[in-house]
Design a protein around this motif. Structure first.
Motif, mmCIF file in Angstrom:
data_model
loop_
_atom_site.group_PDB
_atom_site.id
_atom_site.type_symbol
_atom_site.label_atom_id
_atom_site.label_comp_id
_atom_site.label_asym_id
_atom_site.label_seq_id
_atom_site.Cartn_x
_atom_site.Cartn_y
_atom_site.Cartn_z
ATOM 1 N N MET A 67 -7.567 5.061 1.318
ATOM 2 C CA MET A 67 -7.596 5.883 0.144
ATOM 3 C C MET A 67 -8.822 5.599 -0.704
ATOM 4 S SD MET A 67 -3.755 6.080 -1.233
ATOM 5 C CE MET A 67 -3.385 7.775 -1.473
ATOM 6 N N THR A 68 -9.044 4.353 -1.001
ATOM 7 C CA THR A 68 -10.220 4.020 -1.790
ATOM 8 C C THR A 68 -11.173 3.225 -0.920
ATOM 9 O OG1 THR A 68 -9.182 2.028 -2.633
ATOM 10 C CG2 THR A 68 -8.961 4.006 -3.977
ATOM 11 N N PRO A 83 -5.116 1.080 -4.565
ATOM 12 C CA PRO A 83 -5.059 2.116 -5.593
ATOM 13 C C PRO A 83 -3.909 1.854 -6.564
ATOM 14 C CG PRO A 83 -4.117 2.925 -3.560
ATOM 15 C CD PRO A 83 -4.697 1.574 -3.260
ATOM 16 N N THR A 127 0.311 14.117 -4.297
ATOM 17 C CA THR A 127 0.557 15.521 -4.640
ATOM 18 C C THR A 127 -0.327 16.458 -3.828
ATOM 19 O OG1 THR A 127 -0.991 15.419 -6.479
ATOM 20 C CG2 THR A 127 1.314 15.008 -6.982
ATOM 21 N N LEU A 128 -1.469 15.979 -3.367
ATOM 22 C CA LEU A 128 -2.369 16.816 -2.568
ATOM 23 C C LEU A 128 -1.859 17.034 -1.144
ATOM 24 C CD1 LEU A 128 -5.811 15.319 -3.653
ATOM 25 C CD2 LEU A 128 -4.730 17.424 -4.449
ATOM 26 N N THR A 129 -0.880 16.246 -0.708
ATOM 27 C CA THR A 129 -0.371 16.387 0.657
ATOM 28 C C THR A 129 0.495 17.620 0.825
ATOM 29 O OG1 THR A 129 1.615 15.068 0.252
ATOM 30 C CG2 THR A 129 -0.368 13.887 0.988
ATOM 31 N N ALA A 174 -1.462 10.882 -7.546
ATOM 32 C CA ALA A 174 -2.360 12.037 -7.515
ATOM 33 C C ALA A 174 -2.704 12.410 -6.080
ATOM 34 C CB ALA A 174 -3.627 11.729 -8.302
ATOM 35 N N ARG A 175 -2.941 11.427 -5.238
ATOM 36 C CA ARG A 175 -3.264 11.707 -3.837
ATOM 37 C C ARG A 175 -2.046 12.243 -3.092
ATOM 38 N NH1 ARG A 175 -7.497 10.293 -0.143
ATOM 39 N NH2 ARG A 175 -8.674 9.757 -1.998
ATOM 40 N N GLU A 211 -3.164 6.693 -9.182
ATOM 41 C CA GLU A 211 -4.086 7.208 -8.169
ATOM 42 C C GLU A 211 -3.328 7.613 -6.913
ATOM 43 O OE1 GLU A 211 -8.022 4.510 -9.249
ATOM 44 O OE2 GLU A 211 -6.598 3.793 -7.755
ATOM 45 N N PHE A 212 -2.370 6.801 -6.540
ATOM 46 C CA PHE A 212 -1.571 7.093 -5.350
ATOM 47 C C PHE A 212 -0.739 8.358 -5.564
ATOM 48 C CE2 PHE A 212 1.721 6.473 -2.167
ATOM 49 C CZ PHE A 212 0.994 5.974 -1.102
ATOM 50 N N HIS A 262 3.850 3.668 -2.170
ATOM 51 C CA HIS A 262 2.777 2.899 -2.795
ATOM 52 C C HIS A 262 2.977 1.410 -2.537
ATOM 53 C CE1 HIS A 262 0.900 0.749 -6.235
ATOM 54 N NE2 HIS A 262 -0.123 1.501 -5.873
#
Length: 64
Positions: A1-2, A8, A18-20, A15-16, A12-13, A33
């Motif tokens: 991720m980073t 993260p 939600t993109l899935t 936010a990532r 941050e986790f 997480h």
């Protein structure tokens, strides 16, 4: 991720995640997480150089 090498944050986790596009609950994201951060911690413990000659290879034979 980073790419920075640090784990993260939960935000941050989240936010990532939600993109899935998956329907994840807040509890799901918390468990994922925690597992991800734990996996990163285990990966840090893997040595960069292995002493290959320290242990003989294991050979499994079908006839034994």
């Amino acid at each position: 991720m980073t790419s920075s090498g640090k784990a993260p944050t939960l935000d941050e986790f989240r936010a990532r995640a939600t993109l899935t596009g998956l329907t994840l609950t807040e509890e799901d994201i918390g468990h994922l997480h925690k597992g991800y951060v734990g996996l990163l911690g285990l990966m840090e413990r893997i040595p960069q150089r292995w002493a290959w000659a320290a242990e003989p290879p294991l050979v499994f034979r079908a006839d034994e």
